[in-house]
Enzyme design. Structure first.
Site, PDB file in Angstrom:
ATOM      1  N   ASN A  79      46.311  40.005  34.679  1.00  0.00           N
ATOM      2  CA  ASN A  79      47.498  40.781  35.036  1.00  0.00           C
ATOM      3  C   ASN A  79      47.134  41.669  36.218  1.00  0.00           C
ATOM      4  O   ASN A  79      46.415  42.655  36.053  1.00  0.00           O
ATOM      5  CB  ASN A  79      47.923  41.619  33.812  1.00  0.00           C
ATOM      6  CG  ASN A  79      49.017  42.619  34.130  1.00  0.00           C
ATOM      7  OD1 ASN A  79      49.647  42.554  35.192  1.00  0.00           O
ATOM      8  ND2 ASN A  79      49.249  43.538  33.203  1.00  0.00           N
ATOM      9  N   LYS A 125      49.037  43.565  37.871  1.00  0.00           N
ATOM     10  CA  LYS A 125      49.861  44.784  37.950  1.00  0.00           C
ATOM     11  C   LYS A 125      50.354  44.970  39.390  1.00  0.00           C
ATOM     12  O   LYS A 125      50.601  43.978  40.071  1.00  0.00           O
ATOM     13  CB  LYS A 125      49.075  46.000  37.434  1.00  0.00           C
ATOM     14  CG  LYS A 125      48.468  45.717  36.049  1.00  0.00           C
ATOM     15  CD  LYS A 125      47.930  46.921  35.363  1.00  0.00           C
ATOM     16  CE  LYS A 125      47.374  46.501  33.996  1.00  0.00           C
ATOM     17  NZ  LYS A 125      46.918  47.632  33.205  1.00  0.00           N
ATOM     18  N   HIS A 163      54.926  44.768  28.314  1.00  0.00           N
ATOM     19  CA  HIS A 163      53.659  45.470  28.583  1.00  0.00           C
ATOM     20  C   HIS A 163      53.860  46.975  28.367  1.00  0.00           C
ATOM     21  O   HIS A 163      54.934  47.508  28.648  1.00  0.00           O
ATOM     22  CB  HIS A 163      53.202  45.197  30.017  1.00  0.00           C
ATOM     23  CG  HIS A 163      51.814  45.683  30.280  1.00  0.00           C
ATOM     24  ND1 HIS A 163      51.548  47.008  30.556  1.00  0.00           N
ATOM     25  CD2 HIS A 163      50.627  45.043  30.261  1.00  0.00           C
ATOM     26  CE1 HIS A 163      50.230  47.144  30.694  1.00  0.00           C
ATOM     27  NE2 HIS A 163      49.651  45.979  30.534  1.00  0.00           N
ATOM     28  N   GLU A 171      52.998  49.424  29.996  1.00  0.00           N
ATOM     29  CA  GLU A 171      53.423  50.172  31.198  1.00  0.00           C
ATOM     30  C   GLU A 171      54.917  50.003  31.446  1.00  0.00           C
ATOM     31  O   GLU A 171      55.580  50.916  31.957  1.00  0.00           O
ATOM     32  CB  GLU A 171      52.574  49.728  32.403  1.00  0.00           C
ATOM     33  CG  GLU A 171      51.154  50.283  32.285  1.00  0.00           C
ATOM     34  CD  GLU A 171      50.076  49.429  32.923  1.00  0.00           C
ATOM     35  OE1 GLU A 171      50.385  48.566  33.761  1.00  0.00           O
ATOM     36  OE2 GLU A 171      48.892  49.630  32.555  1.00  0.00           O
ATOM     37  N   GLU A 231      47.492  44.837  22.688  1.00  0.00           N
ATOM     38  CA  GLU A 231      46.918  45.737  23.687  1.00  0.00           C
ATOM     39  C   GLU A 231      47.080  47.184  23.235  1.00  0.00           C
ATOM     40  O   GLU A 231      48.137  47.792  23.452  1.00  0.00           O
ATOM     41  CB  GLU A 231      47.631  45.563  25.033  1.00  0.00           C
ATOM     42  CG  GLU A 231      47.484  44.181  25.632  1.00  0.00           C
ATOM     43  CD  GLU A 231      47.594  44.230  27.152  1.00  0.00           C
ATOM     44  OE1 GLU A 231      46.654  43.808  27.812  1.00  0.00           O
ATOM     45  OE2 GLU A 231      48.612  44.720  27.666  1.00  0.00           O
ATOM     46  N   GLY A 254      43.000  50.163  30.756  1.00  0.00           N
ATOM     47  CA  GLY A 254      42.547  50.832  31.974  1.00  0.00           C
ATOM     48  C   GLY A 254      41.655  52.031  31.736  1.00  0.00           C
ATOM     49  O   GLY A 254      41.412  52.814  32.649  1.00  0.00           O
ATOM     50  N   SER A 313      40.790  46.873  28.652  1.00  0.00           N
ATOM     51  CA  SER A 313      39.405  47.071  29.085  1.00  0.00           C
ATOM     52  C   SER A 313      38.481  45.907  28.747  1.00  0.00           C
ATOM     53  O   SER A 313      37.312  46.119  28.420  1.00  0.00           O
ATOM     54  CB  SER A 313      38.856  48.395  28.541  1.00  0.00           C
ATOM     55  OG  SER A 313      39.601  49.482  29.078  1.00  0.00           O
TER      56      SER A 313
HETATM   57  P1  PGA Z   1      42.887  46.561  31.698  1.00  0.00           P
HETATM   58  O1  PGA Z   1      44.435  46.215  31.527  1.00  0.00           O
HETATM   59  O2  PGA Z   1      42.123  45.269  31.490  1.00  0.00           O
HETATM   60  O3  PGA Z   1      42.750  47.081  33.089  1.00  0.00           O
HETATM   61  O4  PGA Z   1      42.546  47.565  30.646  1.00  0.00           O
HETATM   62  C1  PGA Z   1      44.872  45.324  30.547  1.00  0.00           C
HETATM   63  C2  PGA Z   1      46.368  45.180  30.623  1.00  0.00           C
HETATM   64  O5  PGA Z   1      47.066  46.171  30.861  1.00  0.00           O
HETATM   65  O6  PGA Z   1      46.907  44.067  30.433  1.00  0.00           O
END
Ligand code: PGA
Length: 247
Positions: A9, A11, A93, A95, A163, A169, A205
């Site tokens: 992803n 983003k 997601h 976010e 998640e 992140g 992560s």
């Molecule tokens: P990350 O994000 O691997 O940077 O923690 C995962 C995600 O949001 O899908």
């Protein structure tokens, strides 16, 4: 058997110059055992699909509108993503849920739209840190699963991504036991017709350093990777770990 899935992803990262990372990833994995997916920003879906056309790496969107077309300035429909060459789309997601206030019902409508367009919907769910600290994790993910899974979902057209919001992140991950506990609960919570075949992937992560340990856990069928999917070298190591776990 559930085919393992390594999903990246990007983003809101990626310009045309970054397509070279996608091409390098595809070159590093000419015949992966697992399914390898990159979800760039909508602006790159068409160009990335074209660049990867003769490779096994597939392309997806990061979100879609619940309707096929209409007066929704700035939104992108599932049909448009499919038309641009996407085979998958991430919905729900954290976010999107945080930045745009998306509810489980809206996520279900988006997943249904993805299915109508012939896309695989990757439905994301997961608890916040306060919910984990409050011992609510299993209740939260059960509620999200029930609310975000549309009628018409099957093991073929749907992937569930667990998640934990606090792991995205941050460089922090749940313990292996915690991941395994949630994945077991999600599998038990799937409708009967989806229970055996639906892929459950972990996100938050995932890095080259922790991928093998996560992929060794029962009921973990792959990963949704943010930061570590931006560079071919990092994501390639994760794909290799998943291939190794698949045996
Ligand atoms: P990350 O994000 O691997 O940077 O923690 C995962 C995600 O949001 O899908």
């Amino acid at each position: 058997m559930r085919r393992k899935l390594a999903a990246g992803n990007w983003k809101m990262h990626g310009l045309a110059a970054d397509l070279a990372e996608a091409e390098a990833l595809a070159e590093a994995h000419p015949s992966p055992g697992c399914e390898v997916l990159l979800c760039p920003p909508a602006t790159l879906v068409g160009r990335m699909s074209a660049a990867l056309q003769r490779t096994p790496v597939v392309v997806g969107g990061q979100d879609c509108h619940a309707e096929e077309s209409g007066a929704h300035t700035g939104d992108v429909s599932a049909a448009m993503l499919a038309d641009a060459g996407a085979s998958h789309v991430i919905v729900g997601h954290s976010e999107r849920r945080t930045d745009h206030g998306e509810t489980d019902a809206q996520v279900a409508a988006k997943a249904a739209a993805a299915h109508r367009a012939g896309l695989v919907a990757i439905i994301c769910l997961g608890e916040t840190e306060a919910e984990r600290d409050g011992g609510e994790t299993l209740d939260v993910v059960a509620r999200q699963l029930a609310g975000a899974l549309p009628a018409g979902a099957t093991a073929e057209n749907t992937v569930i991504a667990y998640e934990p919001v606090w792991a995205i992140g941050t460089g922090r991950t749940p313990t292996e036991a915690e991941i395994a506990e949630v994945h077991a609960a999600l599998r038990a919570g799937l409708p009967e017709h989806m229970a055996a075949g639906t892929r459950l992937i972990y996100g938050g992560s995932v890095k080259p350093a922790n991928a093998a340990a996560i992929f060794a856990l029962p009921e973990v069928d792959g990963a949704l990777v943010g930061g570590a999917s931006l560079k071919a070298a990092d994501f390639s190591a994760i794909v290799a770990a998943l291939d190794a776990a698949a045996g």
